[in-house]
Design an enzyme around this catalytic site. Structure first.
Site, PDB file in Angstrom:
ATOM      1  N   GLY A  59     108.747  46.805  79.915  1.00 22.39           N
ATOM      2  CA  GLY A  59     109.865  47.576  81.077  1.00 22.39           C
ATOM      3  C   GLY A  59     108.982  46.968  82.463  1.00 22.39           C
ATOM      4  N   ASP A  78     116.128  53.095  69.409  1.00 19.40           N
ATOM      5  CA  ASP A  78     114.655  51.870  69.716  1.00 19.40           C
ATOM      6  C   ASP A  78     113.315  52.162  68.852  1.00 19.40           C
ATOM      7  OD1 ASP A  78     113.376  50.095  72.201  1.00 19.40           O
ATOM      8  OD2 ASP A  78     114.177  49.039  70.881  1.00 19.40           O
ATOM      9  N   ASN A  92     106.746  49.539  68.665  1.00 17.14           N
ATOM     10  CA  ASN A  92     107.033  51.432  69.115  1.00 17.14           C
ATOM     11  C   ASN A  92     105.938  52.352  68.060  1.00 17.14           C
ATOM     12  OD1 ASN A  92     108.004  50.906  71.456  1.00 17.14           O
ATOM     13  ND2 ASN A  92     110.104  51.331  70.477  1.00 17.14           N
ATOM     14  N   LEU A 137      95.501  46.966  79.234  1.00 17.91           N
ATOM     15  CA  LEU A 137      96.480  46.965  77.340  1.00 17.91           C
ATOM     16  C   LEU A 137      97.778  46.188  77.399  1.00 17.91           C
ATOM     17  CD1 LEU A 137      95.499  51.044  76.649  1.00 17.91           C
ATOM     18  CD2 LEU A 137      94.248  48.846  76.498  1.00 17.91           C
TER      19      LEU A 137
END
Ligand code: 5FR
Length: 301
Positions: free
Chosen positions: A38, A151, A156, A34
């Site tokens: 990081g 963040d 996100n 997907l």
């Protein structure tokens, strides 16, 4: 060419096609890739018994050799597993094998606001209210749990099949241990970083209000408020609070952006105040959005 002496060859083995969670007695079939972020790679994972499909974040242990990295991973898992809210990515479980750590998370089939932003550039005010309402609700819950996300960014803010916001990625999140605590360190580089974090003064929940202001600006203007060609110049503009809101942006939302992007953290609205802001309450708020919004502006009759 000169090689770095201490470059250690990190031998990363293949991820098995079937991954086994011995503790919870579950087996998952690894599906399609997907994406990555990081140290993690994300795959569809299908529970072989229930056939339910999840998003599996897989981190090679070869990348978690330093104690500090292990602690960050442990902190991300500890915070995320403690949360339970419809606008926060569901945490199904985590387990490890000799080579990997696996985090099993709610699959968000419509990816994130980042992909929608890239496709649409700017979105309408009713769509913005719809998303801001769900992001604000998720963050209000988070802050009530004494967690700062740190963040918040389009990538996100995942989207379920029904176009609901699911806040994810707690890799930079932290828990406030006592009322009034000001965090001093942040290991990592948030996308929409607040001035007080750059200035190395203490920071707290208000950094999430700042990031929300950047998200609001980006959705309505089509680009981030402090964007430049270099990170250094962007940081300078953030510290100087240098940004411009185009005149086509309506007054109520212009005022909300200015409050959220206030250089003084104490002047920024809390999530409760955002949810009660006149931009949110005085305009049309759709109860749901069609998936066509991912690609084209809706017509609200
Ligand atoms: C069906 O659900 C998804 C599909 C896709 C997708 O279509 N990705 C394509 C794969 C093929 N390549 C060529 C283009 C992107 C991407 C994400 C999906 N869902 C999806 C992805 C998810 C989550 C939930 N749900 C969570 C939670 N964490 N992550 C997660 C985790 C990592 Cl480490 C990296 C990424 C990729 C970042 C991005 N914005 O693409 C995502």
């Amino acid at each position: 060419t000169k090689y770095k002496e201490n470059t250690r060859l990190k031998v990363v083995k293949e991820i098995p096609d079937v991954v086994i969670d011995c503790v919870n007695k579950r087996r998952y079939m690894k599906g399609r890739f997907l994406g990555k972020g990081g140290f993690a790679k994300c795959y569809e994972l299908t529970d072989m018994e229930t056939k339910e499909v999840f998003a599996g974040k897989v981190v090679p242990k070869a990348m978690l050799l330093k104690q500090h990295q292990k602690e960050k991973m442990t902190q991300e898992i500890a915070i995320h597993r403690s949360l339970n809210h419809k606008n926060i990515v569901g945490f199904q479980g985590y387990f490890e094998d000799p080579n990997y750590v696996y985090i099993v998370l709610e699959l968000c089939r419509r990816r994130s606001l980042m992909e929608m932003h890239k496709r649409r550039k700017v979105i309408t005010e009713p769509e913005t209210r719809y998303f801001m309402q769900q992001i604000g609700t998720a963050c209000k819950y988070l802050h009530e749990q004494k967690v700062i996300h740190r963040d918040l960014k389009l990538g996100n803010l995942f989207l379920s099949n029904e176009m609901e916001i699911k806040l994810g990625d707690f890799g930079l999140a932290t828990r406030v241990d006592y009322i009034g605590e000001r965090k001093r360190t942040l290991c990592g580089t948030p996308n929409y970083i607040a001035p007080e974090v750059l200035g190395k003064k203490g920071h707290s929940f208000e950094v999430d209000s700042w990031s929300l202001g950047c998200i609001l600006y980006t959705m309505l203007v089509g680009r981030p408020p402090f964007e430049t060609s270099s990170l250094k110049d962007t940081y300078t503009k953030i510290k100087k609070n240098e940004y411009h809101i185009p005149s086509r942006v309506s007054l109520p939302v212009r005022q909300l952006i200015q409050k959220l992007l206030h250089s003084d953290p104490s002047q920024r609205p809390t999530m409760d105040q955002v949810l009660n802001d006149e931009f949110m309450t005085l305009g049309y708020l759709p109860s749901r959005l069609p998936t066509s919004c991912l690609t084209m502006a809706p017509r609200f009759e």
